[in-house]
Design a protein around this motif. Structure first.
Motif, PDB file in Angstrom:
ATOM      1  N   UNK A 130      17.510  -2.628  -3.733  1.00 60.52           N
ATOM      2  CA  UNK A 130      16.186  -2.072  -4.035  1.00 60.52           C
ATOM      3  C   UNK A 130      15.794  -1.055  -2.974  1.00 60.52           C
ATOM      4  N   UNK A 131      15.347   0.112  -3.443  1.00 63.47           N
ATOM      5  CA  UNK A 131      14.870   1.139  -2.524  1.00 63.47           C
ATOM      6  C   UNK A 131      13.498   1.633  -2.931  1.00 63.47           C
ATOM      7  N   UNK A 132      12.807   2.217  -1.983  1.00 65.95           N
ATOM      8  CA  UNK A 132      11.529   2.878  -2.263  1.00 65.95           C
ATOM      9  C   UNK A 132      11.578   4.248  -1.597  1.00 65.95           C
ATOM     10  N   UNK A 133      10.727   5.139  -2.058  1.00 66.91           N
ATOM     11  CA  UNK A 133      10.754   6.491  -1.516  1.00 66.91           C
ATOM     12  C   UNK A 133       9.332   7.019  -1.371  1.00 66.91           C
ATOM     13  N   UNK A 134       9.108   7.753  -0.297  1.00 67.21           N
ATOM     14  CA  UNK A 134       7.803   8.379  -0.046  1.00 67.21           C
ATOM     15  C   UNK A 134       6.704   7.345   0.174  1.00 67.21           C
ATOM     16  N   UNK A 135       7.039   6.236   0.855  1.00 62.74           N
ATOM     17  CA  UNK A 135       6.062   5.203   1.162  1.00 62.74           C
ATOM     18  C   UNK A 135       5.504   5.417   2.572  1.00 62.74           C
ATOM     19  N   UNK A 136       4.318   4.847   2.803  1.00 62.61           N
ATOM     20  CA  UNK A 136       3.736   4.761   4.145  1.00 62.61           C
ATOM     21  C   UNK A 136       4.057   3.373   4.703  1.00 62.61           C
ATOM     22  N   UNK A 137       3.733   3.157   5.983  1.00 63.06           N
ATOM     23  CA  UNK A 137       3.936   1.823   6.560  1.00 63.06           C
ATOM     24  C   UNK A 137       3.133   0.783   5.775  1.00 63.06           C
ATOM     25  N   UNK A 138       1.881   1.105   5.414  1.00 60.29           N
ATOM     26  CA  UNK A 138       1.072   0.128   4.668  1.00 60.29           C
ATOM     27  C   UNK A 138       1.728  -0.226   3.333  1.00 60.29           C
ATOM     28  N   UNK A 152      16.168  -2.555   0.871  1.00 61.73           N
ATOM     29  CA  UNK A 152      17.441  -2.034   1.380  1.00 61.73           C
ATOM     30  C   UNK A 152      17.272  -0.665   2.020  1.00 61.73           C
ATOM     31  N   UNK A 153      16.462   0.184   1.383  1.00 62.20           N
ATOM     32  CA  UNK A 153      16.378   1.567   1.868  1.00 62.20           C
ATOM     33  C   UNK A 153      15.009   2.167   1.583  1.00 62.20           C
ATOM     34  N   UNK A 154      14.566   2.979   2.521  1.00 59.52           N
ATOM     35  CA  UNK A 154      13.357   3.793   2.341  1.00 59.52           C
ATOM     36  C   UNK A 154      13.782   5.250   2.474  1.00 59.52           C
ATOM     37  N   UNK A 155      13.601   6.021   1.398  1.00 61.71           N
ATOM     38  CA  UNK A 155      14.015   7.435   1.413  1.00 61.71           C
ATOM     39  C   UNK A 155      12.780   8.300   1.632  1.00 61.71           C
ATOM     40  N   UNK A 156      12.857   9.154   2.640  1.00 59.29           N
ATOM     41  CA  UNK A 156      11.687   9.922   3.026  1.00 59.29           C
ATOM     42  C   UNK A 156      12.132  11.242   3.650  1.00 59.29           C
ATOM     43  N   UNK A 157      11.267  12.255   3.577  1.00 57.75           N
ATOM     44  CA  UNK A 157      11.610  13.546   4.194  1.00 57.75           C
ATOM     45  C   UNK A 157      11.725  13.369   5.715  1.00 57.75           C
ATOM     46  N   UNK A 158      12.824  13.823   6.266  1.00 60.75           N
ATOM     47  CA  UNK A 158      13.003  13.754   7.725  1.00 60.75           C
ATOM     48  C   UNK A 158      13.983  14.842   8.173  1.00 60.75           C
TER      49      UNK A 158
END
Ligand SMILES: NC(=O)c1ccc[n+]([C@@H]2O[C@H](COP(=O)([O-])OP(=O)(O)OC[C@H]3O[C@@H](n4cnc5c(N)ncnc54)[C@H](OP(=O)(O)O)[C@@H]3O)[C@@H](O)[C@H]2O)c1
Length: 271
Positions: A130-138, A152-158
């Motif tokens: 399971x992954x999420x993308x464009x999330x904040x810490x909250x 499993x993974x957080x995909x975000x601009x970096x």
């Protein structure tokens, strides 16, 4: 069986929509040694990505196939997510997805409902992780509380102009991958003087410097997009680049910020 580890470097495919070019770039990447391909329903290219996977001389089991469910394309309600995963499998020509992300936490995203559907897909064996993308810490906190399965993974601009220290620290603390998207700042890393200086010092390219800097951070992996063969192979070689502490510090110290990917309702926008 889904792959349980994300390779350091995967292939991004956003805007790679020409059927032949997309399939060719995916096959070229896999034959060159990539083992992770990132797509999304919203990119409109899952079929072409699937054609590339089928054309490569690599067994499907060796490839981490990652895609995303989108709030507007299918919706993020429980049944929508189940249906979306089946559609993605069909388009990609695979019988399971190694990694399925919630593309954006907007629209009808509800942690309890959307993530329950992802867990059901894991139970059925349709989805590995399971992954999420464009999330904040909250939002990550809320997601982790709603999930029994690990995130499993957080995909975000970096990239060097958006260093995401808080989200990197969070990923390291909680043991998930941070998958850095737009890791070349959409191709503009060539214009950053601090990156140019490090590239000249090591006689490598600016994209390789950006990727190597990202990979110097624990838990961070990268998914540069390229549809150009020479770039595809050069980007993979960044895995062998060792930057020294001085190089890393010079890039860490960049204090200008630029975000390239925006959309209404994104968690970093006020209101
Ligand atoms: N989850 C999300 O919301 C989200 C948002 C954005 C992106 N993503 C994912 O992240 C992937 C990567 O991000 P991105 O596509 O935004 O941008 P990126 O990877 O930062 O940059 C891609 C651009 O850089 C060029 N490029 C690649 N390698 C190069 C090299 N070695 N030398 C010079 N130019 C080079 C590419 O052109 P060529 O094709 O000609 O090489 C393309 O124009 C996407 O494709 C997608 O899979 C996810």
């Amino acid at each position: 069986m889904p792959n349980d580890e994300l390779p350091d470097i995967g292939l991004g495919t956003w805007q790679n929509t020409d059927p032949e070019r997309c399939a060719r770039s995916v096959a070229t990447a896999l034959d060159a040694g990539y083992r992770h391909v990132d797509t999304a329903q919203h990119y409109g290219n899952e079929e072409h990505v699937g054609d590339g996977i089928a054309a490569a001389s690599v067994r499907r089991e060796e490839v981490t196939v990652a895609t995303k469910v989108h709030p507007e394309d299918t919706g993020l309600g429980y049944d929508d997510v189940l249906g979306a995963a089946a559609t993605s499998c069909d388009r990609l020509g695979v019988d399971y997805l190694d990694l399925l992300y919630v593309h954006w936490p907007v629209g009808d995203y509800e942690a309890s409902e959307t993530l329950a559907a992802l867990e059901e897909l894991v139970d059925r064996g349709t989805v590995g992780h399971i992954g999420v993308s464009n999330f904040s810490v909250d939002l990550l906190e809320e997601a982790r509380a709603a999930l029994d399965d690990p995130l499993f993974a957080h995909q975000v601009e970096m990239h060097p102009l958006l260093q995401q220290q808080e989200l990197v620290a969070y990923a390291q603390e909680h043991g998930h991958y941070l998958v850095a998207y737009s890791p070349l700042a959409r191709g503009t890393v060539t214009e950053i003087p601090e990156i140019r200086a490090v590239a000249e010092k090591h006689a490598i390219s600016e994209p390789q410097v950006s990727l190597a800097w990202l990979l110097s951070k624990d838990n961070v992996v990268v998914i540069p997009k390229s549809a150009t063969e020479a770039h595809i192979t050069a980007n993979l070689q960044a895995a062998n680049v060792e930057l020294d502490e001085e190089d890393i510090a010079a890039i860490d110290d960049i204090d200008r910020e630029k975000r390239f990917v925006e959309r209404p309702g994104a968690p970093w926008l006020d209101g």
